[in-house]
Scaffold this motif. Structure first.
Motif, PDB file in Angstrom:
ATOM      1  N   LEU A  26       0.824  -1.208   0.000  1.00 44.74           N
ATOM      2  CA  LEU A  26       0.000   0.000   0.000  1.00 44.74           C
ATOM      3  C   LEU A  26       0.855   1.254   0.000  1.00 44.74           C
ATOM      4  CD1 LEU A  26      -2.713  -1.103   2.589  1.00 44.74           C
ATOM      5  CD2 LEU A  26      -2.814  -1.244   0.085  1.00 44.74           C
ATOM      6  N   ASN A  27       2.049   1.161   0.601  1.00 42.93           N
ATOM      7  CA  ASN A  27       3.018   2.260   0.572  1.00 42.93           C
ATOM      8  C   ASN A  27       4.389   1.677   0.891  1.00 42.93           C
ATOM      9  OD1 ASN A  27       3.628   2.300   3.463  1.00 42.93           O
ATOM     10  ND2 ASN A  27       1.665   3.327   3.759  1.00 42.93           N
ATOM     11  N   GLU A  28       5.406   2.483   0.764  1.00 43.91           N
ATOM     12  CA  GLU A  28       6.782   2.040   1.038  1.00 43.91           C
ATOM     13  C   GLU A  28       7.374   2.783   2.230  1.00 43.91           C
ATOM     14  OE1 GLU A  28       8.254  -0.543  -0.223  1.00 43.91           O
ATOM     15  OE2 GLU A  28       6.591  -0.939  -1.589  1.00 43.91           O
ATOM     16  N   LYS A  29       6.530   3.280   3.108  1.00 44.22           N
ATOM     17  CA  LYS A  29       6.990   4.000   4.293  1.00 44.22           C
ATOM     18  C   LYS A  29       7.502   3.011   5.339  1.00 44.22           C
ATOM     19  CE  LYS A  29       3.687   7.719   3.562  1.00 44.22           C
ATOM     20  NZ  LYS A  29       2.482   8.387   4.067  1.00 44.22           N
ATOM     21  N   PRO A  30       8.261   3.495   6.339  1.00 39.67           N
ATOM     22  CA  PRO A  30       8.683   2.607   7.435  1.00 39.67           C
ATOM     23  C   PRO A  30       7.468   1.914   8.055  1.00 39.67           C
ATOM     24  CG  PRO A  30       9.822   4.704   7.578  1.00 39.67           C
ATOM     25  CD  PRO A  30       8.770   4.859   6.508  1.00 39.67           C
ATOM     26  N   TYR A  31       7.684   0.693   8.521  1.00 38.14           N
ATOM     27  CA  TYR A  31       6.563  -0.120   8.998  1.00 38.14           C
ATOM     28  C   TYR A  31       6.965  -0.971  10.186  1.00 38.14           C
ATOM     29  CZ  TYR A  31       9.032  -3.576   6.146  1.00 38.14           C
ATOM     30  OH  TYR A  31       9.993  -4.398   5.606  1.00 38.14           O
ATOM     31  N   GLY A  32       5.961  -1.442  10.875  1.00 34.69           N
ATOM     32  CA  GLY A  32       6.142  -2.421  11.925  1.00 34.69           C
ATOM     33  C   GLY A  32       5.766  -3.784  11.376  1.00 34.69           C
ATOM     34  N   VAL A  33       6.454  -4.821  11.847  1.00 34.53           N
ATOM     35  CA  VAL A  33       6.121  -6.188  11.441  1.00 34.53           C
ATOM     36  C   VAL A  33       5.543  -6.939  12.638  1.00 34.53           C
ATOM     37  CG1 VAL A  33       7.832  -6.343   9.594  1.00 34.53           C
ATOM     38  CG2 VAL A  33       8.469  -7.037  11.892  1.00 34.53           C
ATOM     39  N   VAL A  34       4.554  -7.765  12.328  1.00 34.73           N
ATOM     40  CA  VAL A  34       3.964  -8.635  13.333  1.00 34.73           C
ATOM     41  C   VAL A  34       4.157 -10.051  12.822  1.00 34.73           C
ATOM     42  CG1 VAL A  34       1.885  -9.240  14.621  1.00 34.73           C
ATOM     43  CG2 VAL A  34       2.234  -6.870  13.881  1.00 34.73           C
ATOM     44  N   HIS A  35       4.735 -10.906  13.641  1.00 35.48           N
ATOM     45  CA  HIS A  35       4.991 -12.298  13.262  1.00 35.48           C
ATOM     46  C   HIS A  35       4.628 -13.212  14.436  1.00 35.48           C
ATOM     47  CE1 HIS A  35       6.999 -11.295   9.555  1.00 35.48           C
ATOM     48  NE2 HIS A  35       7.986 -10.659  10.153  1.00 35.48           N
ATOM     49  N   ARG A  36       4.489 -14.488  14.144  1.00 42.36           N
ATOM     50  CA  ARG A  36       4.334 -15.532  15.160  1.00 42.36           C
ATOM     51  C   ARG A  36       3.205 -15.248  16.155  1.00 42.36           C
ATOM     52  NH1 ARG A  36      10.012 -15.025  14.635  1.00 42.36           N
ATOM     53  NH2 ARG A  36      10.355 -14.134  16.701  1.00 42.36           N
ATOM     54  N   VAL A  37       2.040 -14.893  15.639  1.00 40.88           N
ATOM     55  CA  VAL A  37       0.868 -14.621  16.468  1.00 40.88           C
ATOM     56  C   VAL A  37       0.263 -15.959  16.900  1.00 40.88           C
ATOM     57  CG1 VAL A  37      -1.416 -13.553  16.516  1.00 40.88           C
ATOM     58  CG2 VAL A  37       0.440 -12.484  15.197  1.00 40.88           C
ATOM     59  N   ALA A  38       0.124 -16.166  18.208  1.00 40.45           N
ATOM     60  CA  ALA A  38      -0.436 -17.422  18.726  1.00 40.45           C
ATOM     61  C   ALA A  38      -1.253 -17.160  19.975  1.00 40.45           C
ATOM     62  CB  ALA A  38       0.683 -18.420  19.037  1.00 40.45           C
ATOM     63  N   ALA A  39      -2.522 -17.548  19.920  1.00 35.95           N
ATOM     64  CA  ALA A  39      -3.405 -17.418  21.078  1.00 35.95           C
ATOM     65  C   ALA A  39      -3.243 -18.623  21.991  1.00 35.95           C
ATOM     66  CB  ALA A  39      -4.856 -17.299  20.613  1.00 35.95           C
ATOM     67  N   SER A  40      -3.490 -18.411  23.264  1.00 37.78           N
ATOM     68  CA  SER A  40      -3.392 -19.498  24.239  1.00 37.78           C
ATOM     69  C   SER A  40      -4.635 -20.380  24.229  1.00 37.78           C
ATOM     70  CB  SER A  40      -3.196 -18.932  25.647  1.00 37.78           C
ATOM     71  OG  SER A  40      -4.385 -18.282  26.070  1.00 37.78           O
ATOM     72  N   GLY A  41      -5.715 -19.880  23.615  1.00 39.82           N
ATOM     73  CA  GLY A  41      -6.981 -20.603  23.648  1.00 39.82           C
ATOM     74  C   GLY A  41      -7.859 -20.161  24.802  1.00 39.82           C
ATOM     75  N   ARG A  42      -7.337 -19.283  25.626  1.00 43.64           N
ATOM     76  CA  ARG A  42      -8.091 -18.747  26.764  1.00 43.64           C
ATOM     77  C   ARG A  42      -8.432 -17.293  26.464  1.00 43.64           C
ATOM     78  NH1 ARG A  42      -5.579 -19.618  32.254  1.00 43.64           N
ATOM     79  NH2 ARG A  42      -7.755 -19.605  32.845  1.00 43.64           N
ATOM     80  N   GLY A  43      -9.466 -16.818  27.090  1.00 49.98           N
ATOM     81  CA  GLY A  43      -9.842 -15.426  26.921  1.00 49.98           C
ATOM     82  C   GLY A  43     -10.495 -15.166  25.585  1.00 49.98           C
ATOM     83  N   LYS A  44     -10.757 -13.899  25.331  1.00 54.99           N
ATOM     84  CA  LYS A  44     -11.385 -13.505  24.078  1.00 54.99           C
ATOM     85  C   LYS A  44     -10.776 -12.190  23.602  1.00 54.99           C
ATOM     86  CE  LYS A  44     -15.124 -11.056  26.368  1.00 54.99           C
ATOM     87  NZ  LYS A  44     -15.404 -11.306  27.726  1.00 54.99           N
ATOM     88  N   GLY A  45     -10.663 -12.052  22.279  1.00 55.81           N
ATOM     89  CA  GLY A  45     -10.217 -10.797  21.700  1.00 55.81           C
ATOM     90  C   GLY A  45      -8.726 -10.580  21.612  1.00 55.81           C
ATOM     91  N   PHE A  46      -7.938 -11.658  21.778  1.00 55.49           N
ATOM     92  CA  PHE A  46      -6.480 -11.490  21.748  1.00 55.49           C
ATOM     93  C   PHE A  46      -5.994 -10.899  20.431  1.00 55.49           C
ATOM     94  CE2 PHE A  46      -2.729 -13.705  19.950  1.00 55.49           C
ATOM     95  CZ  PHE A  46      -1.753 -12.918  20.529  1.00 55.49           C
ATOM     96  N   SER A  47      -6.415 -11.447  19.292  1.00 56.41           N
ATOM     97  CA  SER A  47      -5.890 -10.986  17.995  1.00 56.41           C
ATOM     98  C   SER A  47      -6.179  -9.511  17.778  1.00 56.41           C
ATOM     99  CB  SER A  47      -6.474 -11.810  16.847  1.00 56.41           C
ATOM    100  OG  SER A  47      -6.060 -13.140  16.948  1.00 56.41           O
ATOM    101  N   GLY A  48      -7.410  -9.101  18.039  1.00 55.15           N
ATOM    102  CA  GLY A  48      -7.745  -7.693  17.880  1.00 55.15           C
ATOM    103  C   GLY A  48      -6.909  -6.808  18.780  1.00 55.15           C
ATOM    104  N   ALA A  49      -6.711  -7.231  20.028  1.00 52.07           N
ATOM    105  CA  ALA A  49      -5.888  -6.454  20.962  1.00 52.07           C
ATOM    106  C   ALA A  49      -4.447  -6.373  20.473  1.00 52.07           C
ATOM    107  CB  ALA A  49      -5.949  -7.079  22.352  1.00 52.07           C
ATOM    108  N   CYS A  50      -3.932  -7.472  19.960  1.00 57.01           N
ATOM    109  CA  CYS A  50      -2.566  -7.516  19.435  1.00 57.01           C
ATOM    110  C   CYS A  50      -2.400  -6.512  18.298  1.00 57.01           C
ATOM    111  CB  CYS A  50      -2.263  -8.944  18.950  1.00 57.01           C
ATOM    112  SG  CYS A  50      -0.839  -9.103  17.858  1.00 57.01           S
ATOM    113  N   PHE A  51      -3.295  -6.547  17.319  1.00 57.40           N
ATOM    114  CA  PHE A  51      -3.168  -5.672  16.154  1.00 57.40           C
ATOM    115  C   PHE A  51      -3.453  -4.216  16.504  1.00 57.40           C
ATOM    116  CE2 PHE A  51      -4.275  -9.778  13.899  1.00 57.40           C
ATOM    117  CZ  PHE A  51      -2.950 -10.064  13.612  1.00 57.40           C
ATOM    118  N   ASP A  52      -4.383  -3.970  17.420  1.00 59.47           N
ATOM    119  CA  ASP A  52      -4.637  -2.590  17.852  1.00 59.47           C
ATOM    120  C   ASP A  52      -3.416  -2.019  18.558  1.00 59.47           C
ATOM    121  OD1 ASP A  52      -7.173  -2.650  16.788  1.00 59.47           O
ATOM    122  OD2 ASP A  52      -8.197  -2.908  18.717  1.00 59.47           O
ATOM    123  N   TRP A  53      -2.813  -2.832  19.438  1.00 56.92           N
ATOM    124  CA  TRP A  53      -1.612  -2.381  20.152  1.00 56.92           C
ATOM    125  C   TRP A  53      -0.482  -2.091  19.156  1.00 56.92           C
ATOM    126  CZ3 TRP A  53       3.340  -4.165  20.339  1.00 56.92           C
ATOM    127  CH2 TRP A  53       4.168  -3.591  21.309  1.00 56.92           C
TER     128      TRP A  53
END
Length: 175
Positions: free
Chosen positions: A98-125
């Motif tokens: 989408l652009n070539e500006k500096p960026y953050g990378v997110v890798h190795r996302v893994a939920a514990s299977g407990r709780g709710k909303g981990f992925s959304g919280a991860c990406f929002d953070w």
């Protein structure tokens, strides 16, 4: 939920989350992305050492699913985050970033299977740390593709890992 840098004491629970994620991927039609050993314990340890491994922990029972007993500090998931160039993202095929500006990378996302909303919280953070995020996943990882699209990521094309494996590349830009 609280997101913080992973500590050495988190390692056993992080490894359990990765083992659970590998099993979940196999059960949902994606047996090849992480196979039986990825990420390795050494890779997870290196993330902690480099202070690029993160965990999401519960603040209390309110972070749990209905009927689930969670307490403050229970691990809900883990991931890698850094504001850095990923060499495998230098070339993209069958599309464009989408652009070539500096960026953050997110890798190795893994939920514990407990709780709710981990992925959304991860990406929002991660988005609060850097409004320009890039991530990739396996073509067979339809669950993660859905999660990414649900969280505002756009499919940009194909990248190739250092070992030659193909991945679907995504980017999310927040102004």
């Amino acid at each position: 939920m609280i997101i913080r840098k992973a500590e050495w004491s988190d390692l056993p629970e992080m490894l359990k989350s990765y083992a659970r994620a590998r099993q979940f991927m196999k059960e949902t039609g994606n047996p090849n992305q992480w196979k039986d050993t990825n990420p390795s314990e050494a890779v997870v340890e290196q993330g902690i050492r480099d202070q690029k491994a993160y965990v999401c922990v519960a603040e209390g029972p309110e972070d749990g699913k209905e009927g689930e007993e969670l307490k403050a500090g229970d691990l809900l998931g883990t991931f890698y985050f850094a504001i850095e160039e990923d060499p495998t993202y230098h070339k993209i095929y069958k599309g464009s970033w989408l652009n070539e500006k500096p960026y953050g990378v997110v890798h190795r996302v893994a939920a514990s299977g407990r709780g709710k909303g981990f992925s959304g919280a991860c990406f929002d953070w991660a988005g609060r740390q850097c409004g320009n995020l890039k991530i990739d996943t396996h073509e067979d990882n339809h669950v993660m593709q859905h999660v990414l699209e649900k969280n505002g990521f756009k499919r940009c094309g194909i990248i190739y890992l250092e070992n030659g494996e193909e991945r679907v590349a995504y980017q999310r830009v927040r102004e």
